[in-house]
Design a protein around this motif. Structure first.
Motif, PDB file in Angstrom:
ATOM      1  N   PHE A  98      -8.235   4.733   6.788  1.00 28.18           N
ATOM      2  CA  PHE A  98      -8.220   4.764   5.323  1.00 28.18           C
ATOM      3  C   PHE A  98      -8.103   6.181   4.774  1.00 28.18           C
ATOM      4  O   PHE A  98      -7.240   6.474   3.954  1.00 28.18           O
ATOM      5  N   GLU A  99      -8.988   7.080   5.224  1.00 23.00           N
ATOM      6  CA  GLU A  99      -9.055   8.409   4.611  1.00 23.00           C
ATOM      7  C   GLU A  99      -7.749   9.182   4.741  1.00 23.00           C
ATOM      8  O   GLU A  99      -7.290   9.806   3.768  1.00 23.00           O
ATOM      9  N   TYR A 100      -7.146   9.145   5.928  1.00 20.74           N
ATOM     10  CA  TYR A 100      -5.953   9.971   6.155  1.00 20.74           C
ATOM     11  C   TYR A 100      -4.773   9.568   5.265  1.00 20.74           C
ATOM     12  O   TYR A 100      -4.202  10.417   4.568  1.00 20.74           O
ATOM     13  N   PRO A 101      -4.362   8.287   5.236  1.00 20.69           N
ATOM     14  CA  PRO A 101      -3.245   7.955   4.337  1.00 20.69           C
ATOM     15  C   PRO A 101      -3.598   8.089   2.862  1.00 20.69           C
ATOM     16  O   PRO A 101      -2.727   8.410   2.049  1.00 20.69           O
ATOM     17  N   LEU A 102      -4.868   7.889   2.510  1.00 19.99           N
ATOM     18  CA  LEU A 102      -5.249   8.014   1.099  1.00 19.99           C
ATOM     19  C   LEU A 102      -5.106   9.455   0.636  1.00 19.99           C
ATOM     20  O   LEU A 102      -4.515   9.725  -0.416  1.00 19.99           O
ATOM     21  N   VAL A 103      -5.624  10.399   1.412  1.00 23.63           N
ATOM     22  CA  VAL A 103      -5.619  11.802   1.007  1.00 23.63           C
ATOM     23  C   VAL A 103      -4.252  12.440   1.210  1.00 23.63           C
ATOM     24  O   VAL A 103      -3.757  13.180   0.347  1.00 23.63           O
ATOM     25  N   MET A 104      -3.590  12.131   2.328  1.00 23.45           N
ATOM     26  CA  MET A 104      -2.373  12.844   2.688  1.00 23.45           C
ATOM     27  C   MET A 104      -1.132  12.329   1.967  1.00 23.45           C
ATOM     28  O   MET A 104      -0.222  13.106   1.659  1.00 23.45           O
ATOM     29  N   THR A 105      -1.067  11.025   1.681  1.00 17.18           N
ATOM     30  CA  THR A 105       0.144  10.474   1.072  1.00 17.18           C
ATOM     31  C   THR A 105      -0.138   9.466  -0.038  1.00 17.18           C
ATOM     32  O   THR A 105       0.786   9.068  -0.746  1.00 17.18           O
ATOM     33  N   ASN A 106      -1.378   9.024  -0.152  1.00 18.01           N
ATOM     34  CA  ASN A 106      -1.742   7.978  -1.120  1.00 18.01           C
ATOM     35  C   ASN A 106      -0.884   6.726  -0.943  1.00 18.01           C
ATOM     36  O   ASN A 106      -0.506   6.058  -1.904  1.00 18.01           O
ATOM     37  N   GLY A 107      -0.571   6.432   0.313  1.00 13.62           N
ATOM     38  CA  GLY A 107       0.214   5.236   0.617  1.00 13.62           C
ATOM     39  C   GLY A 107       1.709   5.420   0.579  1.00 13.62           C
ATOM     40  O   GLY A 107       2.457   4.518   0.985  1.00 13.62           O
ATOM     41  N   GLY A 108       2.195   6.545   0.115  1.00 19.36           N
ATOM     42  CA  GLY A 108       3.632   6.788   0.015  1.00 19.36           C
ATOM     43  C   GLY A 108       4.142   7.546   1.227  1.00 19.36           C
ATOM     44  O   GLY A 108       3.404   7.749   2.185  1.00 19.36           O
ATOM     45  N   PRO A 109       5.379   7.982   1.206  1.00 17.37           N
ATOM     46  CA  PRO A 109       6.408   7.676   0.201  1.00 17.37           C
ATOM     47  C   PRO A 109       7.003   6.276   0.422  1.00 17.37           C
ATOM     48  O   PRO A 109       7.116   5.829   1.563  1.00 17.37           O
ATOM     49  N   ALA A 110       7.339   5.626  -0.668  1.00 16.83           N
ATOM     50  CA  ALA A 110       7.936   4.283  -0.629  1.00 16.83           C
ATOM     51  C   ALA A 110       7.077   3.318   0.172  1.00 16.83           C
ATOM     52  O   ALA A 110       7.588   2.477   0.911  1.00 16.83           O
ATOM     53  N   GLU A 111       5.748   3.461   0.032  1.00 20.28           N
ATOM     54  CA  GLU A 111       4.770   2.593   0.703  1.00 20.28           C
ATOM     55  C   GLU A 111       4.859   2.656   2.226  1.00 20.28           C
ATOM     56  O   GLU A 111       4.367   1.761   2.920  1.00 20.28           O
ATOM     57  N   SER A 112       5.447   3.702   2.775  1.00 19.86           N
ATOM     58  CA  SER A 112       5.604   3.793   4.226  1.00 19.86           C
ATOM     59  C   SER A 112       4.288   4.054   4.944  1.00 19.86           C
ATOM     60  O   SER A 112       4.208   3.895   6.163  1.00 19.86           O
ATOM     61  N   THR A 113       3.242   4.461   4.228  1.00 20.47           N
ATOM     62  CA  THR A 113       1.929   4.664   4.844  1.00 20.47           C
ATOM     63  C   THR A 113       0.864   3.774   4.196  1.00 20.47           C
ATOM     64  O   THR A 113      -0.324   4.040   4.320  1.00 20.47           O
ATOM     65  N   THR A 114       1.312   2.742   3.506  1.00 20.10           N
ATOM     66  CA  THR A 114       0.374   1.809   2.882  1.00 20.10           C
ATOM     67  C   THR A 114      -0.150   0.853   3.947  1.00 20.10           C
ATOM     68  O   THR A 114       0.565  -0.053   4.396  1.00 20.10           O
ATOM     69  N   THR A 115      -1.382   1.043   4.370  1.00 22.68           N
ATOM     70  CA  THR A 115      -2.018   0.164   5.336  1.00 22.68           C
ATOM     71  C   THR A 115      -2.801  -0.918   4.594  1.00 22.68           C
ATOM     72  O   THR A 115      -2.887  -0.910   3.355  1.00 22.68           O
ATOM     73  N   LEU A 116      -3.387  -1.833   5.351  1.00 27.97           N
ATOM     74  CA  LEU A 116      -4.171  -2.895   4.714  1.00 27.97           C
ATOM     75  C   LEU A 116      -5.352  -2.331   3.941  1.00 27.97           C
ATOM     76  O   LEU A 116      -5.692  -2.821   2.861  1.00 27.97           O
ATOM     77  N   THR A 117      -5.988  -1.290   4.469  1.00 29.83           N
ATOM     78  CA  THR A 117      -7.127  -0.711   3.756  1.00 29.83           C
ATOM     79  C   THR A 117      -6.697  -0.062   2.452  1.00 29.83           C
ATOM     80  O   THR A 117      -7.426  -0.123   1.453  1.00 29.83           O
ATOM     81  N   ILE A 118      -5.531   0.549   2.430  1.00 27.52           N
ATOM     82  CA  ILE A 118      -5.015   1.138   1.190  1.00 27.52           C
ATOM     83  C   ILE A 118      -4.739   0.037   0.170  1.00 27.52           C
ATOM     84  O   ILE A 118      -5.045   0.181  -1.033  1.00 27.52           O
ATOM     85  N   LEU A 119      -4.189  -1.085   0.632  1.00 29.60           N
ATOM     86  CA  LEU A 119      -3.934  -2.201  -0.271  1.00 29.60           C
ATOM     87  C   LEU A 119      -5.236  -2.750  -0.858  1.00 29.60           C
ATOM     88  O   LEU A 119      -5.312  -3.054  -2.052  1.00 29.60           O
ATOM     89  N   VAL A 120      -6.246  -2.885  -0.012  1.00 24.35           N
ATOM     90  CA  VAL A 120      -7.548  -3.361  -0.492  1.00 24.35           C
ATOM     91  C   VAL A 120      -8.078  -2.429  -1.575  1.00 24.35           C
ATOM     92  O   VAL A 120      -8.553  -2.862  -2.629  1.00 24.35           O
ATOM     93  N   TYR A 121      -7.975  -1.131  -1.327  1.00 23.64           N
ATOM     94  CA  TYR A 121      -8.448  -0.131  -2.290  1.00 23.64           C
ATOM     95  C   TYR A 121      -7.681  -0.242  -3.611  1.00 23.64           C
ATOM     96  O   TYR A 121      -8.273  -0.221  -4.698  1.00 23.64           O
ATOM     97  N   GLU A 122      -6.369  -0.385  -3.522  1.00 22.95           N
ATOM     98  CA  GLU A 122      -5.551  -0.457  -4.738  1.00 22.95           C
ATOM     99  C   GLU A 122      -5.850  -1.722  -5.540  1.00 22.95           C
ATOM    100  O   GLU A 122      -5.926  -1.674  -6.774  1.00 22.95           O
ATOM    101  N   LYS A 123      -6.008  -2.834  -4.847  1.00 20.71           N
ATOM    102  CA  LYS A 123      -6.237  -4.096  -5.548  1.00 20.71           C
ATOM    103  C   LYS A 123      -7.620  -4.134  -6.204  1.00 20.71           C
ATOM    104  O   LYS A 123      -7.777  -4.640  -7.316  1.00 20.71           O
ATOM    105  N   ILE A 124      -8.631  -3.593  -5.502  1.00 20.78           N
ATOM    106  CA  ILE A 124      -9.999  -3.693  -6.007  1.00 20.78           C
ATOM    107  C   ILE A 124     -10.328  -2.583  -6.997  1.00 20.78           C
ATOM    108  O   ILE A 124     -10.935  -2.821  -8.046  1.00 20.78           O
ATOM    109  N   PHE A 125      -9.905  -1.354  -6.683  1.00 18.34           N
ATOM    110  CA  PHE A 125     -10.302  -0.214  -7.510  1.00 18.34           C
ATOM    111  C   PHE A 125      -9.142   0.416  -8.273  1.00 18.34           C
ATOM    112  O   PHE A 125      -9.335   1.398  -8.976  1.00 18.34           O
ATOM    113  N   GLY A 126      -7.947  -0.122  -8.125  1.00 14.72           N
ATOM    114  CA  GLY A 126      -6.772   0.501  -8.744  1.00 14.72           C
ATOM    115  C   GLY A 126      -6.470   0.030 -10.144  1.00 14.72           C
ATOM    116  O   GLY A 126      -5.391   0.319 -10.672  1.00 14.72           O
ATOM    117  N   GLY A 127      -7.365  -0.723 -10.746  1.00  9.78           N
ATOM    118  CA  GLY A 127      -7.147  -1.182 -12.113  1.00  9.78           C
ATOM    119  C   GLY A 127      -6.111  -2.266 -12.238  1.00  9.78           C
ATOM    120  O   GLY A 127      -5.534  -2.458 -13.317  1.00  9.78           O
TER     121      GLY A 127
END
Length: 291
Positions: free
Chosen positions: A226-255
């Motif tokens: 979770f920490e590495y893709p969140l800090v280093m790319t925030n799931g980008g570019p073009a969602e190429s580093t969007t993992t399941l944990t990033i998706l969970v974070y976006e859906k729950i805390f991303g407004g």
């Protein structure tokens, strides 16, 4: 003693069981319950049955993130343990280097994941240390925008994960080396067995318990990255580093107002972790028994 007084034993275990249930089991059960509702923010919601799960398995974003997470975990697991094994064998075969190098290989673990992510982001910058080094040695063609290229971003993050925990794997493998019968290794040397034959015929089989522990832990850890893709790319570019944990974070805390849907994805991740780690652990345990 415990068998003679099962009720007393149960009383001693009751406080620990209560804490375990309160901290782990209750949130887990409640999360599964929420995945069957349309709860907007963890509060009461209407029961929707399998609607969230049907939507999830028809969501290309989730499916892509699932395969991306599994691929990332497999690469990290294999490379982390391969490097850890090489480091452990080097320490075992070179006793004079143990004091210095055993400390050096564990140093990355002393850095917090967030700090490591920031440091490596600077290394991967277009004018960072990696590209500067490649230019200095005349390999300009290999320079990349490492975290800005969808083809390299995920694997650049994987390098950070491997760098952080290869030393941990090495420590477990080294403990396995230290438990090997010295007489067996000495006999192999006297019989003229070379380093490769000693490794394949003696060391590798005897490292089976260490391998089981290392593979299981590294697989679970990398699936939950979770920490590495969140800090280093925030799931980008073009969602190429969007993992399941990033998706969970976006859906729950991303407004996005998709709390229960995010919880559903979290349940999927839990199932994937349990199935993959369980299967790998069972296979490696059977290998231990055969050996």
């Amino acid at each position: 003693m415990i068998a003679q007084h099962p009720r007393k034993a149960a009383l001693f275990l009751l406080p620990a069981a209560a804490i375990y249930g309160l901290i782990l089991l209750y949130p887990l059960i409640n999360s599964v319950r929420l995945s069957f509702t349309d709860s907007p923010a963890g509060g009461p919601g209407e029961w929707v049955g399998l609607q969230n799960y049907i939507e999830m398995f028809n969501d290309e974003q989730v499916i892509d993130a699932l395969w991306r997470t599994v691929a990332y975990a497999l690469v990290v697991c294999v490379m982390q343990n391969a490097i850890g094994l090489a480091l452990a064998r080097a320490l075992f075969t070179r006793p004079r280097a143990q004091r210095v190098y055993s400390v050096l290989i564990l140093l990355p673990m002393l850095i917090s994941p967030l700090m490591a992510a920031f440091i490596w982001s600077a290394f991967y910058a277009p004018d960072g240390a990696i590209n500067t080094f490649l230019r200095d040695i005349g390999l300009d063609g290999l320079t990349r925008i490492w975290l800005g290229d969808p083809d390299t971003a995920l694997w650049a993050i994987a390098v950070v994960n491997i760098w952080m925990f290869a030393g941990f794997s090495a420590a477990i493998f080294y403990a396995g080396y230290m438990n090997m019968p010295v007489e067996l290794l000495d006999a192999a040397r006297i019989d003229g067995a070379g380093g490769f034959r000693r490794f394949t015929n003696i060391e590798w089989p005897l490292l089976a318990p260490s391998l089981t522990v290392n593979v299981t832990l590294s697989l679970i850890g990398s699936l939950k990255v979770f920490e590495y893709p969140l800090v280093m790319t925030n799931g980008g570019p073009a969602e190429s580093t969007t993992t399941l944990t990033i998706l969970v974070y976006e859906k729950i805390f991303g407004g996005q107002g998709a709390f229960s849907y995010g919880v559903t994805i979290a349940v999927l991740l839990l199932v994937v972790v349990v199935i993959m780690s369980g299967l790998i652990n069972a296979v490696l345990r059977r290998r231990e028994e055969r050996i």
